[in-house]
Design an enzyme around this catalytic site. Structure first.
Site, PDB file in Angstrom:
ATOM      1  N   ASP A  38     -74.282 -24.770  74.286  1.00 43.54           N
ATOM      2  CA  ASP A  38     -72.984 -24.252  73.828  1.00 43.54           C
ATOM      3  C   ASP A  38     -71.840 -24.661  74.748  1.00 43.54           C
ATOM      4  OD1 ASP A  38     -73.832 -23.158  71.511  1.00 43.54           O
ATOM      5  OD2 ASP A  38     -73.727 -21.066  72.147  1.00 43.54           O
ATOM      6  N   CYS A  79     -79.212 -24.438  67.892  1.00 43.39           N
ATOM      7  CA  CYS A  79     -80.270 -24.672  68.866  1.00 43.39           C
ATOM      8  C   CYS A  79     -81.558 -25.321  68.380  1.00 43.39           C
ATOM      9  CB  CYS A  79     -80.669 -23.345  69.489  1.00 43.39           C
ATOM     10  SG  CYS A  79     -79.814 -23.048  71.001  1.00 43.39           S
ATOM     11  N   HIS A 135     -87.033 -22.207  72.661  1.00 41.70           N
ATOM     12  CA  HIS A 135     -86.498 -21.933  71.312  1.00 41.70           C
ATOM     13  C   HIS A 135     -87.090 -22.834  70.219  1.00 41.70           C
ATOM     14  CE1 HIS A 135     -82.776 -20.065  69.123  1.00 41.70           C
ATOM     15  NE2 HIS A 135     -83.941 -19.574  68.740  1.00 41.70           N
ATOM     16  N   HIS A 228     -74.281 -20.494  77.281  1.00 40.74           N
ATOM     17  CA  HIS A 228     -74.531 -19.737  76.041  1.00 40.74           C
ATOM     18  C   HIS A 228     -74.279 -18.242  76.287  1.00 40.74           C
ATOM     19  CE1 HIS A 228     -76.889 -18.113  72.687  1.00 40.74           C
ATOM     20  NE2 HIS A 228     -77.078 -19.332  72.218  1.00 40.74           N
TER      21      HIS A 228
END
Ligand SMILES: *[C@@H]1O[C@H](CO)[C@@H](O)[C@H](O)[C@H]1NC(C)=O
Length: 260
Positions: A38, A79, A135, A228
């Site tokens: 981010d 993501c 993730h 993030h």
């Protein structure tokens, strides 16, 4: 060394790839791949300064100055698809991640029939290590990084957690959750409680770089959570940005400084 931020509008990533000195035994280069999460296009100092941004990243600026800048490339907007594409070299519609991120309560992961970058590098004789945010599936250990080509993993499996407590809520605004932090050599751990994760990862990365088996080339994948959400950094990082009125922006740029 290549360096670039993406131009995607929703979520941006910074990729830094540092190719180090060659491992003597094999003549293959050591590779450190850093991913920031981010980070906006104008949130890197040397781009931002021409666009009214107060971002300060002297270290990243110097890396970019001495490396190869990729100034015009694109990724998926969020993501899991982006990370899946990076690990597989495939488009998100081909890896079951067209919908978006993998949610905490979701059982799916990056499909197991893909050969991931660390698996391929492992086949080429690399010592493959990951420090940071995964993730790409966590409902079963078969999706976990230590079963997908990384010899070592130190970090968290889901999308975003408290930087100090490593607490991960199961759903938005929920108090139900748990600590998401794993050292693959010992298992889930609460040992880093209270320490800001970017610093925890940096010190582990330093350790891995200094202590890895010198007879093998090293691949270190270092996807940090910074900058993030949730927004926040150790308070002394706020100091250079204290004149910024917007509290979120002030905290965000402080996190960019931690990244730097
Ligand atoms: C983690 O450790 C901290 C500090 O000792 C403690 O306050 C916290 O309750 C622990 N968390 C869990 C989930 O055990």
């Amino acid at each position: 060394m290549t360096f670039g931020t993406t131009k995607s509008t929703i979520s941006s990533f910074l990729l830094i790839c540092v190719v180090g000195t060659v491992a003597e035994a094999t003549k293959k280069p050591h590779v450190v791949l850093i991913l920031a999460d981010d980070l906006g296009y104008n949130d890197v100092g040397y781009w931002g300064q021409n666009h009214g941004s107060a971002a300060k990243t002297p270290f990243l600026d110097s890396l970019a100055e001495n490396g190869v800048r990729l100034e015009n490339y694109y990724t998926h907007s969020v993501c899991s698809p982006t990370r899946g594409a990076l690990m597989t070299g495939r488009n998100r519609i081909d890896i079951g991640l067209a919908h978006g991120i993998i949610h905490t309560t979701q059982i799916e992961g990056l499909p197991l029939d893909n050969v991931l970058l660390p698996e391929q590098l492992s086949n080429c004789g690399y010592n493959t290590q990951m420090i940071g945010k995964w993730h790409l599936g966590f409902s079963s250990s078969k999706y976990a990084p230590w079963n997908r080509g990384f010899h070592g993993f130190y970090g968290f499996l889901a999308g975003s957690e408290n930087y100090w407590s490593k607490w991960l809520p199961m759903a938005r605004h929920s108090n139900i959750g748990g600590v998401d932090f794993t050292d693959s050599t010992t298992g889930p751990t609460n040992e880093t409680w209270g320490q800001y994760s970017a610093h925890v990862y940096a010190s582990r990365a330093r350790y891995v770089i200094q202590h890895h088996d010198q007879s093998k080339p090293l691949f270190l994948y270092l996807p940090l959570q910074t900058p993030h959400t949730p927004l926040g950094a150790p308070s002394h990082y706020y100091e250079p940005f204290k004149d910024i009125e917007d509290d979120d922006r002030m905290k965000y740029l402080s996190m960019v400084s931690v990244l730097d």
